[in-house]
Write a protein that holds these residues in place. Sequence first.
Motif, short mmCIF file in Angstrom:
data_model
loop_
_atom_site.label_atom_id
_atom_site.label_comp_id
_atom_site.label_asym_id
_atom_site.label_seq_id
_atom_site.Cartn_x
_atom_site.Cartn_y
_atom_site.Cartn_z
N PHE A 52 -40.98 -27.51 -6.50
CA PHE A 52 -40.25 -26.48 -5.77
C PHE A 52 -40.80 -25.13 -6.20
CE2 PHE A 52 -37.35 -30.00 -5.46
CZ PHE A 52 -36.79 -29.86 -4.20
N PRO A 53 -40.82 -24.16 -5.30
CA PRO A 53 -41.33 -22.83 -5.69
C PRO A 53 -40.44 -22.21 -6.75
CG PRO A 53 -40.33 -22.75 -3.51
CD PRO A 53 -40.35 -24.18 -3.92
N GLN A 54 -41.05 -21.46 -7.65
CA GLN A 54 -40.30 -20.77 -8.70
C GLN A 54 -39.58 -19.54 -8.14
OE1 GLN A 54 -39.94 -21.97 -11.93
NE2 GLN A 54 -40.84 -23.72 -10.88
N ALA A 55 -40.16 -18.97 -7.09
CA ALA A 55 -39.57 -17.76 -6.49
C ALA A 55 -40.00 -17.68 -5.03
CB ALA A 55 -40.04 -16.52 -7.24
N ALA A 56 -39.17 -17.06 -4.21
CA ALA A 56 -39.59 -16.72 -2.85
C ALA A 56 -40.60 -15.59 -2.96
CB ALA A 56 -38.39 -16.31 -2.02
N ARG A 80 -41.69 -15.95 2.43
CA ARG A 80 -41.65 -17.40 2.52
C ARG A 80 -40.95 -17.98 1.30
NH1 ARG A 80 -47.66 -19.62 0.98
NH2 ARG A 80 -47.38 -19.27 -1.23
N ASP A 81 -40.67 -19.27 1.38
CA ASP A 81 -40.01 -20.04 0.31
C ASP A 81 -38.58 -19.58 0.08
OD1 ASP A 81 -42.29 -21.59 -0.04
OD2 ASP A 81 -43.08 -20.31 -1.61
N LEU A 82 -37.93 -19.04 1.13
CA LEU A 82 -36.52 -18.68 1.03
C LEU A 82 -35.66 -19.94 1.05
CD1 LEU A 82 -36.54 -15.78 3.64
CD2 LEU A 82 -36.12 -15.53 1.18
N ALA A 83 -34.46 -19.83 0.50
CA ALA A 83 -33.54 -20.96 0.50
C ALA A 83 -33.25 -21.43 1.93
CB ALA A 83 -32.24 -20.57 -0.21
N ALA A 84 -33.22 -20.50 2.89
CA ALA A 84 -33.01 -20.81 4.31
C ALA A 84 -33.54 -19.65 5.13
CB ALA A 84 -31.52 -21.02 4.59
N ALA A 113 -38.88 -17.68 13.62
CA ALA A 113 -39.38 -18.43 12.45
C ALA A 113 -40.06 -19.71 12.89
CB ALA A 113 -38.23 -18.74 11.49
N ARG A 114 -41.30 -19.89 12.45
CA ARG A 114 -42.04 -21.10 12.76
C ARG A 114 -41.82 -22.18 11.71
NH1 ARG A 114 -48.04 -19.58 13.86
NH2 ARG A 114 -48.07 -21.83 13.89
N GLN A 115 -41.25 -21.78 10.59
CA GLN A 115 -41.03 -22.72 9.49
C GLN A 115 -39.74 -22.33 8.80
OE1 GLN A 115 -44.32 -22.71 6.79
NE2 GLN A 115 -43.35 -24.08 5.34
N GLU A 116 -38.94 -23.31 8.43
CA GLU A 116 -37.68 -23.05 7.74
C GLU A 116 -37.96 -22.29 6.43
OE1 GLU A 116 -33.72 -22.77 6.81
OE2 GLU A 116 -34.61 -23.34 8.72
N GLY A 117 -37.10 -21.33 6.12
CA GLY A 117 -37.25 -20.58 4.88
C GLY A 117 -38.22 -19.42 4.98
N THR A 118 -38.57 -19.01 6.20
CA THR A 118 -39.51 -17.90 6.38
C THR A 118 -38.92 -16.85 7.31
OG1 THR A 118 -40.63 -18.85 8.30
CG2 THR A 118 -41.49 -19.43 6.12
N LEU A 178 -35.21 -12.90 -4.44
CA LEU A 178 -34.73 -13.51 -3.20
C LEU A 178 -34.22 -14.91 -3.47
CD1 LEU A 178 -37.77 -12.40 -1.04
CD2 LEU A 178 -35.42 -11.62 -0.71
N PRO A 179 -33.27 -15.39 -2.65
CA PRO A 179 -32.81 -16.77 -2.81
C PRO A 179 -33.96 -17.73 -2.49
CG PRO A 179 -31.90 -15.79 -0.81
CD PRO A 179 -32.64 -14.71 -1.52
N VAL A 180 -34.30 -18.59 -3.42
CA VAL A 180 -35.49 -19.42 -3.31
C VAL A 180 -35.16 -20.82 -2.81
CG1 VAL A 180 -35.41 -20.19 -5.72
CG2 VAL A 180 -37.59 -20.13 -4.52
#
Length: 184
Positions: A52-56, A80-84, A113-118, A178-180
């Motif tokens: 899992f990413p360490q940070a967004a 990117r790599d946001l929780a949602a 958004a083309r990808q969740e968490g972005t 940011l929420p990751v």
Amino acid sequence: MASRVEKIGDHTHRVFPAGRAGTWHVDVFGRGESGGDVITTFARTTTTDGDFPQAASGTAAVLADHDGVLDSYGVELGIRDLAATPKSASASITITNEDGESATIDPGRPARARQEGTVSWRRGARQAADVVALGGSRFDYEVALVLDGSPYTGRATWPDDTNEEITPSVPLTRTPPLPVYGER
């Protein structure tokens, strides 16, 4: 989300799982030593959770200097790599040169958004004209970001903070974090 990759042969690499177990579309980007690049996508199903990413993280691209002249190829801001993926998002980018002169860019509405968490924004070079007109050789970026009502600030210095892989973009340092993705 980025994944770890290990070279295991001259033309073979192992791509480690990332994120929650499930079916993923994996995009692979590569660049040759003598130029050229490759991009491919494949589906992959994992049965266990991966890294899992360490940070967004996020980047901003406004200014460029590929030919010795300060200019812009457009405004790009991406997180990117946001929780949602946020339901609502807004941003403004203030850029200050070494003489203390500044200009603010409204990157408009975020792209779908083309990808969740972005979340991302894209505007043409015309939106950066005031920044280019400031002149200078070193610029501080301050990105004011609001995601689902929560404010965040991202900072970077161009061109000091850029690198060969992302130029002319700069990576943004965020406060608060940011929420990751992967946080529960």
